[in-house]
Design a protein around this motif. Structure first.
Motif: not given
Length: 546
Positions: A13-14, A54-60, A73-74, A244-248
């Motif tokens: 999803r991310l 984190s999953t969010e960091g990997v997805a980014r 990323p801004e 930034t992880a939660l911002a993703e």
């Protein structure tokens, strides 16, 4: 290195693509897929890339690497109007604080698991076991700003996370699992760090445990983040990575005024690097424009400059960028290690086995021939194992670790035998007999030499077995040794012997003293020996050589 669990559904999803594509390319950004399951995968990342924990960091990172979303990323940070004050009394306890308000959070179970795992991984990688930095996440809607970070009396009471009843802070250190794990970080101070809200409700007792009041659940929509510690850079970086992880996930970031200074600062750092130097180091032909394109793939901001240089904007979550060469490494990752052409080095050399390695190989052959198994104990140990449990006086030549991370790794070993006793203790539930040996470096003062040690445990182990082992070892190694009565307290009086070469003591053997067996929780006799390999004829390095 940290092993991160990635939920497939959440990851897809991310990232915006299927798990097969992600898993095929993920190893190329610097990871090792440990285990795959039906609904998740365990992936190991290097300690320098804490933003991937984190999953969010990997997805980014994967969106950039797969070409789905490139460039910097801004993250917009707006003022929250919320203030935090820091008690000056914390200056000698835990002085640094970072914070943020994270709104519009919408985390399912997979998202909460990812956030908690990121928090614990950062405690290990950035925080050095919470010493340098500890992180707290709180349900913002259960508390009232402004907030205070203060030095509290030790008898202050609140309900810690996962408990139902109030405990004093001293009781938390003794009774809560996290308190017992991390008490060493604060127990020496007269006052303890504490975070409270405007109504004097407790949010957190850093670096130990949060309050049950602010537990984060799937219903949490607004989060207050606190990062406290002894290292300002680590505190700041931990806050940036969490935000930034939660911002993703679609959350918005608001700053908090900490004694008048807004946190967090998510603006990128700027560097100007040379494309020519990158080409020289990597051995690939790149223009400044091509280099900038590769860096955008790695989620940097990058543009080529007219003079052959590249202006690079480093994201606020990248803790590993400390030198231009760190940026060049990301160029290589984006270029693809699988696309580098293999080539022989221009200089051809041949190596040979080091003489000490040859000697140790012969030692291994002798002991395996006698039916012993080789083990490899750690080089770092403790004075308790080396001396106290062995009934020996501490050596004045012991080399201490300046800043040990645990009580079990405070010194470098001066002998190997105590570590073999520790291995027997760990394996005391295994069948007997057990016969193991180890050979390797020992450090005495600032000098490195090598020894070999061996132990045999079974109901019939005695002095005769130890004597036979040492006699065989000396004979096979060509050591012209004499045996004399020993006074080593680790062995039983009358069942111990020293090995002498030219009048110098180079080894010891015998039957281990009963109190030593008890100290290592052993129930059977142990025959043991240790020999300094500098006594072997032809030893290639002088004993006094550092």
């Amino acid at each position: 290195m940290a092993v991160i669990t990635l939920n497939y559904e959440y990851l897809e999803r991310l990232v915006g693509t299927d798990k097969e594509t992600i898993l095929e390319r993920m190893p190329l950004i610097g990871s090792d897929i440990e285990r795959t399951f039906d609904d998740h995968v365990d992936v190991e990342f290097f300690p320098d890339r804490v933003d991937l924990y984190s999953t969010e960091g990997v997805a980014r990172a994967m969106r950039g690497y797969l070409g789905i979303e490139e460039g910097l990323p801004e993250y917009e940070v707006t003022p929250s109007g919320i203030a935090f004050s820091v008690d000056p009394a914390l200056a000698s306890i835990r002085p640094h604080l970072g914070s943020a308000v994270i709104r519009n959070v919408n985390l399912d179970e997979a998202g909460i698991e990812s956030l908690m795992a990121l928090q614990e991984s950062l405690h290990w990688a950035l925080g050095r076991g919470r010493r340098k930095v500890a992180i707290g996440v709180h349900d913002m809607d259960t508390v009232t700003p402004p907030f205070r970070y203060l030095a509290s009396p030790r008898d202050r009471r609140f309900v810690p996370l996962d408990f139902e009843d109030e405990l004093s802070m001293e009781e938390i250190l003794a009774e809560h699992p996290k308190g017992r794990d991390y008490a060493r970080l604060v127990e020496e101070f007269e006052r303890f760090p504490l975070i409270v809200d405007a109504n004097d409700q407790v949010l957190s007792f850093p670096p130990i445990i949060n309050g049950e009041l602010t537990r984060v659940t799937t219903g949490t929509r607004n989060i207050l983040l606190d990062c406290t510690g002894t290292d300002e850079r680590a505190v700041r970086m931990a806050a940036n990575i969490i935000c930034t992880a939660l911002a993703e996930t679609g959350a918005t970031i608001e700053s908090v005024e900490i004694d008048g200074t807004p946190y967090p600062d998510l603006s990128p750092a700027e560097r100007v690097v040379s494309a020519a130097e990158c080409v020289r180091l990597l051995g690939i032909d790149l223009t400044a424009d091509e280099m900038a394109a590769l860096l955008r793939k790695m989620r940097f901001g990058a543009e080529a400059l007219p003079d052959g240089k590249v202006r690079v904007l480093v994201p606020a979550y990248r803790a590993d960028i400390m030198h231009d060469w760190d940026i060049f490494e990301d160029v290589a990752v984006a270029y693809g290690f699988d696309t580098f052409e293999a080539a022989l080095p221009p200089t051809f050399t041949t190596g040979q086995e080091h003489p000490i390695a040859v000697l140790q190989r012969e030692i291994r052959s002798i002991f395996t021939g006698m039916g012993y198994l080789e083990v490899m104990p750690f080089t770092l140990t403790s004075e308790r194992v080396l001396y106290e449990q062995m009934r020996r006086e501490p050596s004045p030549e012991v080399l201490r670790v300046a800043k040990p991370i645990s009580e079990e790794q405070t010194v470098v070993r001066t002998e190997i035998l105590p570590l073999l006793m520790e291995i027997l203790e760990i394996n005391c539930h295994r069948e007997l007999p057990q016969r193991v040996f180890a050979t390797g470096d020992v450090i005495r003062g600032t000098h490195t030499t090598q020894t070999v040690a061996a132990v045999s445990i079974h109901p019939g182990a005695d002095f005769s077995e130890a004597y036979a082992m040492m006699e065989t070892l000396c004979r096979e190694c060509g050591v012209a040794a004499e045996f004399a009565e020993s006074k080593d307290p680790a062995f039983i009086d009358g069942r111990r012997g020293d090995v002498l070469v030219d009048g110098k003591r180079v080894g010891v053997f015998g039957e281990i003293y009963p109190d030593v067996l008890t100290a290592f929780s052993l129930e059977h006799p142990v025959a043991a020996l240790e020999l300094d390999l500098t006594a072997v004829p032809g030893y290639p390095v002088r004993p006094d050589t550092p």
